[in-house]
Write an enzyme that holds these catalytic residues in place. Structure first.
Site, mmCIF file in Angstrom:
data_model
loop_
_atom_site.group_PDB
_atom_site.id
_atom_site.type_symbol
_atom_site.label_atom_id
_atom_site.label_comp_id
_atom_site.label_asym_id
_atom_site.label_seq_id
_atom_site.Cartn_x
_atom_site.Cartn_y
_atom_site.Cartn_z
ATOM 1 N N TYR A 108 -13.639 22.475 -22.909
ATOM 2 C CA TYR A 108 -12.219 22.172 -23.114
ATOM 3 C C TYR A 108 -11.826 21.061 -22.149
ATOM 4 O O TYR A 108 -12.580 20.155 -21.895
ATOM 5 C CB TYR A 108 -11.378 23.447 -22.978
ATOM 6 C CG TYR A 108 -10.005 23.280 -23.585
ATOM 7 C CD1 TYR A 108 -9.876 22.967 -24.935
ATOM 8 C CD2 TYR A 108 -8.856 23.387 -22.829
ATOM 9 C CE1 TYR A 108 -8.632 22.768 -25.509
ATOM 10 C CE2 TYR A 108 -7.613 23.198 -23.387
ATOM 11 C CZ TYR A 108 -7.498 22.875 -24.728
ATOM 12 O OH TYR A 108 -6.272 22.676 -25.294
ATOM 13 N N LYS A 182 -9.868 24.901 -28.579
ATOM 14 C CA LYS A 182 -8.891 25.916 -28.189
ATOM 15 C C LYS A 182 -9.376 27.301 -28.593
ATOM 16 O O LYS A 182 -9.253 28.270 -27.833
ATOM 17 C CB LYS A 182 -7.557 25.613 -28.874
ATOM 18 C CG LYS A 182 -6.355 26.156 -28.134
ATOM 19 C CD LYS A 182 -6.015 25.279 -26.942
ATOM 20 C CE LYS A 182 -4.750 25.714 -26.261
ATOM 21 N NZ LYS A 182 -4.388 24.826 -25.147
#
Length: 568
Positions: A108, A182
């Site tokens: 991420y 996500k």
């Protein structure tokens, strides 16, 4: 419908499949590689398709981690992990779980930003669904093509990729990449079953000319669609998603300032929906601020807040801080008046043209600042800090170095424990480094940043720098919403999440972090989820019976283990 059956629980029950041979090995949900037992290999037609050794998940994870460490860069590690995910989802999530603090910045923020920039050139295989503004009538058909039933989906993450992690507009590839990234965090941090999630790229075009003119771009090759046609497309998505998957949570990610809050406000009272940039960022900053209040002794109602970067994230944070000040005794008008927003055009004032609807409440009266110094017609950050004497300086601008030594020392002259939160990311877009902030203030600054930071030693004290990482908050909110089947995700649920995070930290020790460590994400997410479930039940929002929220949350958390697979 699928030819594979999956156990709905988080334990080790069996799965069954009609797939055989290479079809099994090519399915990342089914594939266990060398961990298939001899019996499974015979039953599933895998004999001769794998090496002879039968290995455990531990053995496979150790080998994969060694391969991960051999990669030459974080971008290469990101690509390697995505390849593992494409082959074997259990192995992928086992790796993340075993090395979460090390790998979170790779899967991420900040490395995913680099991966998104190369999405079209590195394109390997589709993940989730790609919905096109040019085919709004095909939205429901595209979602239905996944072959999932009404009770099979818990969570959809959708992005139109207009404002990706501080790097801007990256079109369809950005939407797909950020949604998948996500969801990886949702699973690694909160145990949300990856088989019950859908990443959604809302392809409305792009204004990134390099993508439009490049030979490898995989999205719609036209400028971003806006206005009524855009709204109708988003509405088609929400309508289809809620009809097909009526129990699912809808998560919005990295929308531009013209759309993020507007979309959230349109649907938040009718479906369980959440925007991490607006609400998650605000909640984690509120949690950090609650820690700062405990250290400084200055109540929330007495805070003076300068927000540098008055977009959806900055003023979404301001909204939550304002509401917290109201709970601490101020009126709404008084709390709003303790926020000073600064954007590209300087301090926002009520005589400016083009203010967005969410900026208007915070714009200062022009008469209030008539005698303030201006440069090129704008009231700059230094002048605002000099005049306001803030207790909190919040950075969401992505302007690297904006919090200069002069700005910070000016603030520190009037505030014993200045809270300075430069939370822009990636690292090269931070307003200031934690090392500089602590050095300039001789360790007095209370610091939270948006990216991982090493401890800082100043005057014999080692300071643990809080990472205001949304991963500390949004996975638990999502898990709590799923467990409670809440009708909507209200401000009260978000507040309960922030307070749960803040309660996990002992700020009394010298140099203590204002927030829990990212390495404790699984525990943090569970506690946040429990707080959300309890508040949903208390407020009459839960659509299931809440009898033992702690156990219900634990039971819902998917574990990355190889389950026995039998032939149907």
């Amino acid at each position: 419908m699928s030819d594979t059956t999956h156990s709905p629980d988080a334990g080790g029950a069996e799965n069954g499949t009609r797939a055989r041979g290479l079809e099994v090995l090519r399915d990342p949900v089914l594939n266990k590689g060398t961990a298939f037992t001899a019996d499974e290999r015979r039953a599933l037609g895998l004999e001769g398709l794998l090496p002879a050794a039968v290995e455990s998940l531990d053995q496979r994870a150790r080998r994969a981690y060694g391969q991960y460490r051999d990669q030459p860069s974080d971008l290469a590690r990101n690509i390697f992990l995505e390849a593992v995910r494409d082959r074997d989802e259990v192995l992928y999530y086992r790796l993340l779980g075993d090395h979460l603090q090390e790998m979170l910045p790779v899967v991420y923020d900040p490395t995913v930003a680099r991966a998104i920039e190369t999405y079209s050139t590195q394109y390997r295989r589709p993940r989730g669904v790609y919905l096109s503004v040019d085919d709004p009538d095909g939205v429901e058909r595209a979602l239905a093509n996944l072959g999932l039933g009404a009770g099979d989906v818990d969570l959809l993450v959708a992005s139109d990729a207009e404002e990706i992690l501080g790097i801007g507009d990256w079109g369809a590839g950005g939407g797909a990449g950020i949604a998948a990234g996500k969801l990886a965090v949702y699973t690694a941090a909160a145990g949300i079953d990856p088989a019950r999630t859908i990443p959604v790229a809302l392809d409305v075009g792009t204004d990134n000319e390099a993508l439009l003119t490049g030979p490898r771009y995989v999205g719609n090759r036209h400028a971003r669609v806006r206005g009524e046609r855009y709204d109708a497309f988003v509405d088609a998505y929400v309508t289809a998603a809620t009809r097909l998957f009526p129990e699912a949570v809808l998560h919005w990610e990295d929308f531009g300032p013209a759309n993020a809050r507007r979309i959230l406000d349109r649907y938040r009272d009718s479906v369980p929906t959440f925007n991490d940039d607006v609400q998650g960022t605000g909640a984690i900053v509120l949690a950090a601020m609650l820690g700062a209040v405990r250290v400084s002794g200055t109540p929330l109602r007495d805070q003076r807040i300068v927000v540098f970067g008055a977009g959806t994230a900055g003023l979404g944070i301001a909204d939550q801080l304002r509401d917290a000040m109201v709970r601490d005794g101020l009126t709404g008008q008084e709390a709003t008046g303790r926020v000073w927003p600064v954007d590209r055009q300087g301090l926002l004032t009520d005589d400016m043209d083009g203010l967005r609807d969410f900026q208007v409440p915070y714009a200062r009266p022009a008469s209030e600042v008539e005698d303030w110094a201006r440069e090129d017609g704008a009231i700059g950050l230094h002048e605002v800090v000099s005049r306001v004497r803030p207790t909190l300086l919040l950075g969401t601008s992505t302007v690297h170095g904006a919090f200069t030594e002069d700005v910070v020392t000016t603030m520190a002259r009037h505030t014993d424990r200045p809270a300075v939160f430069p939370i822009s990311n990636p690292t090269e877009r931070m307003e200031a480094s934690p090392e500089d902030l602590l050095r300039w203030t001789r360790g007095r600054a209370l610091v939270a940043v948006g990216v991982p930071a090493e401890p800082v030693s100043v005057r014999g004290v080692e300071y643990s720098v809080a990472q205001a990482n949304n991963a500390l908050i949004f996975p638990g909110i999502g898990l709590g919403a799923i467990v409670s089947r809440t009708r909507t995700i209200t401000d009260a649920l978000i507040r309960a999440a922030a307070e749960a995070v803040a309660a996990m930290v002992d700020t009394s020790a010298p140099g203590a972090s204002l927030l829990p460590q990212v390495e404790d994400l699984r525990e943090v997410s569970a506690r946040v989820a429990v707080a959300v479930v309890r508040r949903a039940e208390q407020d009459g929002l839960a659509r299931v019976a809440v009898t033992d929220p702690v156990q219900q949350v634990q039971d819902a958390m998917w574990q990355p283990v190889y389950r026995p697979l039998h032939a149907l």
